[in-house]
Every structure is written in C-alpha cells, then in structure tokens.
Write a protein that holds these residues in place. Sequence first.
Motif, PDB file in Angstrom:
ATOM      1  N   TYR A 138     -23.765  -6.032  -3.717  1.00 23.09           N
ATOM      2  CA  TYR A 138     -23.437  -5.967  -5.139  1.00 23.09           C
ATOM      3  C   TYR A 138     -23.113  -7.353  -5.672  1.00 23.09           C
ATOM      4  CZ  TYR A 138     -23.200  -1.036  -4.040  1.00 23.09           C
ATOM      5  OH  TYR A 138     -23.516   0.226  -3.613  1.00 23.09           O
ATOM      6  N   ASN A 139     -23.643  -7.642  -6.880  1.00 24.94           N
ATOM      7  CA  ASN A 139     -23.354  -8.889  -7.576  1.00 24.94           C
ATOM      8  C   ASN A 139     -22.076  -8.777  -8.385  1.00 24.94           C
ATOM      9  OD1 ASN A 139     -25.528 -10.471  -6.824  1.00 24.94           O
ATOM     10  ND2 ASN A 139     -26.840  -9.675  -8.440  1.00 24.94           N
ATOM     11  N   VAL A 140     -21.404  -9.906  -8.568  1.00 29.87           N
ATOM     12  CA  VAL A 140     -20.287 -10.006  -9.510  1.00 29.87           C
ATOM     13  C   VAL A 140     -20.652 -11.082 -10.529  1.00 29.87           C
ATOM     14  CG1 VAL A 140     -17.836 -10.474  -9.831  1.00 29.87           C
ATOM     15  CG2 VAL A 140     -18.623  -9.340  -7.743  1.00 29.87           C
ATOM     16  N   VAL A 158     -19.119  -7.912 -14.772  1.00 27.51           N
ATOM     17  CA  VAL A 158     -20.126  -6.956 -14.313  1.00 27.51           C
ATOM     18  C   VAL A 158     -20.113  -6.898 -12.789  1.00 27.51           C
ATOM     19  CG1 VAL A 158     -22.568  -6.325 -14.296  1.00 27.51           C
ATOM     20  CG2 VAL A 158     -21.598  -7.476 -16.295  1.00 27.51           C
ATOM     21  N   VAL A 159     -20.145  -5.687 -12.236  1.00 26.01           N
ATOM     22  CA  VAL A 159     -20.439  -5.461 -10.830  1.00 26.01           C
ATOM     23  C   VAL A 159     -21.661  -4.554 -10.798  1.00 26.01           C
ATOM     24  CG1 VAL A 159     -19.688  -4.425  -8.663  1.00 26.01           C
ATOM     25  CG2 VAL A 159     -18.083  -5.767 -10.021  1.00 26.01           C
ATOM     26  N   TYR A 197     -14.150   0.072  -3.839  1.00 26.81           N
ATOM     27  CA  TYR A 197     -14.005  -1.381  -3.770  1.00 26.81           C
ATOM     28  C   TYR A 197     -13.410  -1.903  -5.072  1.00 26.81           C
ATOM     29  CZ  TYR A 197     -16.575  -1.726   0.609  1.00 26.81           C
ATOM     30  OH  TYR A 197     -16.953  -1.625   1.920  1.00 26.81           O
ATOM     31  N   TYR A 198     -12.604  -2.946  -4.936  1.00 25.61           N
ATOM     32  CA  TYR A 198     -11.959  -3.607  -6.061  1.00 25.61           C
ATOM     33  C   TYR A 198     -12.390  -5.072  -6.096  1.00 25.61           C
ATOM     34  CZ  TYR A 198      -8.731   0.389  -5.707  1.00 25.61           C
ATOM     35  OH  TYR A 198      -8.182   1.639  -5.649  1.00 25.61           O
ATOM     36  N   VAL A 199     -12.379  -5.653  -7.285  1.00 21.56           N
ATOM     37  CA  VAL A 199     -12.645  -7.081  -7.472  1.00 21.56           C
ATOM     38  C   VAL A 199     -11.426  -7.688  -8.143  1.00 21.56           C
ATOM     39  CG1 VAL A 199     -14.084  -8.788  -8.650  1.00 21.56           C
ATOM     40  CG2 VAL A 199     -15.136  -6.783  -7.586  1.00 21.56           C
ATOM     41  N   ALA A 200     -11.027  -8.877  -7.711  1.00 27.77           N
ATOM     42  CA  ALA A 200      -9.859  -9.551  -8.281  1.00 27.77           C
ATOM     43  C   ALA A 200     -10.246 -10.961  -8.713  1.00 27.77           C
ATOM     44  CB  ALA A 200      -8.713  -9.604  -7.276  1.00 27.77           C
ATOM     45  N   PHE A 201      -9.554 -11.467  -9.756  1.00 30.72           N
ATOM     46  CA  PHE A 201      -9.753 -12.816 -10.271  1.00 30.72           C
ATOM     47  C   PHE A 201      -8.442 -13.583 -10.138  1.00 30.72           C
ATOM     48  CE2 PHE A 201     -12.835 -10.104 -12.272  1.00 30.72           C
ATOM     49  CZ  PHE A 201     -13.995 -10.853 -12.249  1.00 30.72           C
TER      50      PHE A 201
END
Length: 684
Positions: A196-198, A281-282, A262-266
């Motif tokens: 998967y892209n971020v 976007v994911v 799944y989680y994304v963090a900044f």
Amino acid sequence: AIGNFPQKDIEVLAANVGYAPNRWAQTVGEPHAVSALIRTNGWETPPASVTLVYKAGSAPANAGDGVAQTFTPSWAGGMYTATFTTPYVPAVTGNQTIYVSAFYTGDATPANDGKSFMMEVQTTKVYGFESFLGLVAAGLPTNFRTGWSVVNNGGPSTWGVWYLTPPNLVGAYVTDGNPNDYLITPSAFLQAGSSYNVKFDYATDAPAVLSVLYGQSPDPTTMNVLKSWNIPATGNVLTAAEGVIPGAPPYFNTDPAAPGNYYVAFQVTSAAGYVAIDNIVVEDNPSPPPKIGYGLPGAPVSSYNSDPTVPIQITANYKSPGLINKTYAVTTTTDIFGKNGDFLWDVTSSTPWIKITKSVPDPTLQGYNFTPPRPRQFQTFTMSIDPSGLPIGMHVGELTFYGMLFNDDFTPPSNGLRATNEPLQIKVELRILGSGSQAGPSSMTRTLGPLTAGNTYPFTDPISGAPIATVEVTGGQIDMMTITVFPNQLPQNIARMLYVKRYWQIQHTGTGWTANVTFPYTDPEASMVQDRAQLRGVRQAVALGPWEDPIFGTTSTSDPMNLQVKVFNFNSGNIGGNIALAQRYPTYTKDGNGEIPVSFGLEQNYPNPFNPSTTISFNVAEERHVRLVVFNSLGAEVAELVNQVMPAGSYNVTFDASGLTSGTYIYRMTAGDFVQTQRMTLSK
C-alpha cells in the motif's frame, strides 16, 4: 420566547457522512452512515420526535423527498446526534453533496433547518482518504473525525485542525518542535501479503523533518518508520503543486500470513513555525508489488506456487542410484512489471542433500543487478536431490526465495519494490521408500470407510506414511474402499503409450456413489514420459485385457509440478481392474511415395494457427538420430515429439497442445549437424 431564541425551532447544526466499513475513506459502492447534529431552540420541553431527511445532490423539498426517518431524541443540553439506519451508497466516484433537513410542523425558523456535507468518493483501491473538509478549525484534537487520534508527549501544542483563509484550505497541523507528537489515522483493514502507498500534501513555513510510520497498533512506539524527509519551507499556501512529496510515494507491505488493521502516523520535528499536511491517501500500490512464485517453465503464471504452506514433495526408492533433478522458473505472480521492469530473484538452500544451479542472469532493462547478479523473471533454477546414503523415511529440507522489482517508477538500487512474501520459505519433503525395491514390500495398501459425500480422504501407507491416493467423494457413500499401489512396477500389458511406472487396484463396497481420485507418482517412475502435462488415467478392466484411454466416463487433470494426476467421475462401474497413468505416443507417419529426401528439412506446421493440434512434417536424408522439440516464447522446452534413430524418409508427427496456453511456440529439429527452427501459433 426563552432568552433570544424563537419558539418551536429545530436547527440542523451539521451534517456528516462517515467512512466506509473497514476504511477511513468514502468509497464507491460501500455503505456510509449519514448523521446530523440537531438543536432545539425555544422549548421548555423539547419535542419527543423529529423527522429528518437526507438526499444526494439537492436539499429535500419535503419529508417525502429523500431518505426519511423519525427520531426520538435523547436531548443533552438541547442537542442530539441522529444517525440514519439506512446508509448512503455512492454509485460513482468524485465529489458528491449530501443534504440533511429537519421537518417539524410549526418550525419558527425554516432557514436553519438544513445542512450539507460534501463527500469525496474514492475508488475501491483507496483504503484511507482525508482532506479535513467540513471540520471546525479550532486547533483541538477533538475536531478530527472519529477514529483519528493524537499523541502529545510535551510541548506547548500538538496536532490539530488548521484552517487558512484565504484561500480557505484545511489541513492537519502542528506548531511545536517536540518530535514526540504524532497524528494517527483510523485503522484500515488490509489484505495479507499486499502493498500500500501512502501519499499526502504538505506545507511549512520553516525547514522540518517529517516522518511517516505504520503498524498494527495506534501506539507510535510499536510502529515502523516508513520514511523520513527533510522538507524545505513551502510558503503559506497548501497546494499539491508545491507540497506533494517528490519521487515515488512510500509504500509498506502487510504481514504475508494474515490480514489485519493497520494505522499510519505522522511525526514532525521543526525548530520553529508550523507544518501542515492534507489530502492523505492510503491506497493499493499501483505497480502492483511483486509476489514470489515458482512453477514449471512455460506453465501459466496462475499455476505458480507462492504459498509457503505447500511443500515440494519428492519420492525416491531406497538404494536407487542417481540424482533427482527438478527445474522451476521463478517470477512475480502479479505478472506485472511496469515500464522497463525487472524482477530479480534468488533462491538458496542450506540442506546438505539439495544442490541449486541457477540460470546465468540475463541483462536487465534497468541496467542494474545485485552483486552477485540475480536471474530475472521466468529464468530457471534446477534443484538436484541426492538421496544416496539417506535411510528410508521422510527427510525435510528447505528452499528460501528472495525477490525485488525495479522499473521506471521504482528505480534501482534503493527504490525497488521488495516482494510482499520475502523471504518465501518452501519445505522440500524427500520421502525414501523401500516399496517396489529389494529393501521393502512391492505394494502399499490402505482401507478406509465409510467415505461420505463432501469429504476428502487421504490414503497413506500405515507403515511409512507414503501417499497412496486421495479420494474426494462427490456423491453418495462408499461403505468401504481398499486402495493398493504397486510402486516402480510396470502396468500389465500396457502398450502404445508412454506411462508412469506404477499402477493401482481399487476395491470397494457400496453403489450409487461418485468420486474424484488423485494419484501421486515419483520422478523416477515418470522418466519415460515426454510431457507430463498430458498424463491421464487409463484402465485395464480385466487382467491382460485392453487399456481404456481415457477411463470410460472420466476426465483427468495432470499436475506435473506436484507429481500427481486427478481423475474425475469415478463410480462403482468404472473403477475396477488396474489403473495407471499414461499418455499416447506421438504418432509418426511416413509419406506414402517412398522417395528418399535429398536433404534434411523441417516444414511449416499445418494448420497454423492451430487449436489444439497440428501436424509437423520433416525429412530425414539418411539414417540419423533425430530430435524434434517444442519451446515456448521464453525458451522453455514444453514438448519432445521425436527422440530416436530414424531411417531416411519423410515423416509427419502430430503435436497436441491442449495443455498449453495460447501464444507463439518454436519447434526445432536436430539431426547430427543439421539444425532447423520454425515458429507456430496456438490460438485457443
């Protein structure tokens, strides 16, 4: 009136459309909850019921214009959040506006009875999308949508909603320089062994370090750092043109064993000023990412194995001399390489009785290879098994595969796409049998019963555990079944066929049943078979009688990679006698004029294109050993039509390609120093 509010007024403060299930995006074809925040003005006793209506594209004109629902609010401070039981399912992608209106008889201020919400509907390849539109810009974490979270480990401020006017742009921002502040997305349920892209836009008025993390917990301390950037100041306007991260978007691979959330963090480190991000976007990695698979050279990629739970099974007879060689091609099972794409792979083994010989690597389109170089897609390796000195029984070895895809979007050496299932570890099960040799029994037998419809029954040798056959009952019940296999032994009276040196006898009780039976064999037993993909079940109904080819009422599917043939539609009337696995000999016919050709020659096949068989003619000028072989477009040998000494004459041979895929094939005749090649096209 109470205070300055008019009496009997229902106000819609906000409308909202939630995310699609298991995503934090609004997705075409998925159900989305529609809700509204309403408030009562001017009542000492608020109304017991309120009718709300939502509609896409325009405001509802009345209570029947759209999706209506009557709510019984539990008022808290005069406010209530109403969620419709009927979700909204967008039919197309793009911006769509959902309107929510309240309808209450005697409403004092109709002008505040409705609000709208603009959805940004994504394709099904998008698992997360947020542009923060419609959120209140107050700089507080509570203003993010449901599921978002913020971790603040100190400092004067943390992530919040940012609203810049002009030009009326919204984003998530952080203003303090504490590197331990994180903005964390909601979870998205992602598939196993996928990529998967971020993607996102950013703006900052001072240089900063921006990092993206991912993981299966919203706790940043357990997450993996996906990528970090040193980003320059971009000015005060958040736009894709000046804010998008340069180069290919970062990607991550999910656990190959199981799907999950799944989680994304900044995370931002900035000495001064602010950093803001937007349009997060994911989505599915568009290349797509490679997935290692191995299979028989020339076979369809769909038949390649990429499952680590499926072993390579090898069977050898005790004290039988010689190596067992198995050749496989390797590629990415996605079968997509991108522009100028190269899939570079490697395979290793630490098992002492396994030796691996790999193809010499072809030149790559990217002009890059590893050190030492790796083979490319569809190149082969040969696994040589040496059973000498090993005792009877099961021996387990292992192959380990690696793979990396490079193309114009994912350039070498640092930006390649690692295979989602790397390292792919495949067990090699070497079973050494005493049966059929001087060191053991000449047959193996197993009896099972009852066997009922819808179930599959493996028949194995009670002593060694060696597979005998597998029975899948498709109808009725078999009261009792006994299967005996005679390994490494000639089927009786079998002629005019290329056969596996093994046969079976099956006894049963019960009628009215149907079953499919899978018959395994070993490499040495099939040494005389030219094209194992053509193997089928054949039967000798009575001793020394003729052989049915195929078995009456049945069809067969050959699986050369797993050394087995599955025969369909057995019943009580066609399963008796001796059962073997065989294919027809190629039929050579000699031209009837009897003239001796003056030269060797290989003619164009007819018909061409063909489906599924064609005739190839060739001339032999003097007695010579002749070999006629067919290759696929990748150079892998798929059939051997002639391999024998032939007297002078003109000959025809039939090539049956029913087990092959459409495409261009090459056939080559070799007779001493004479070599000639022709092309033909299979069109199914």
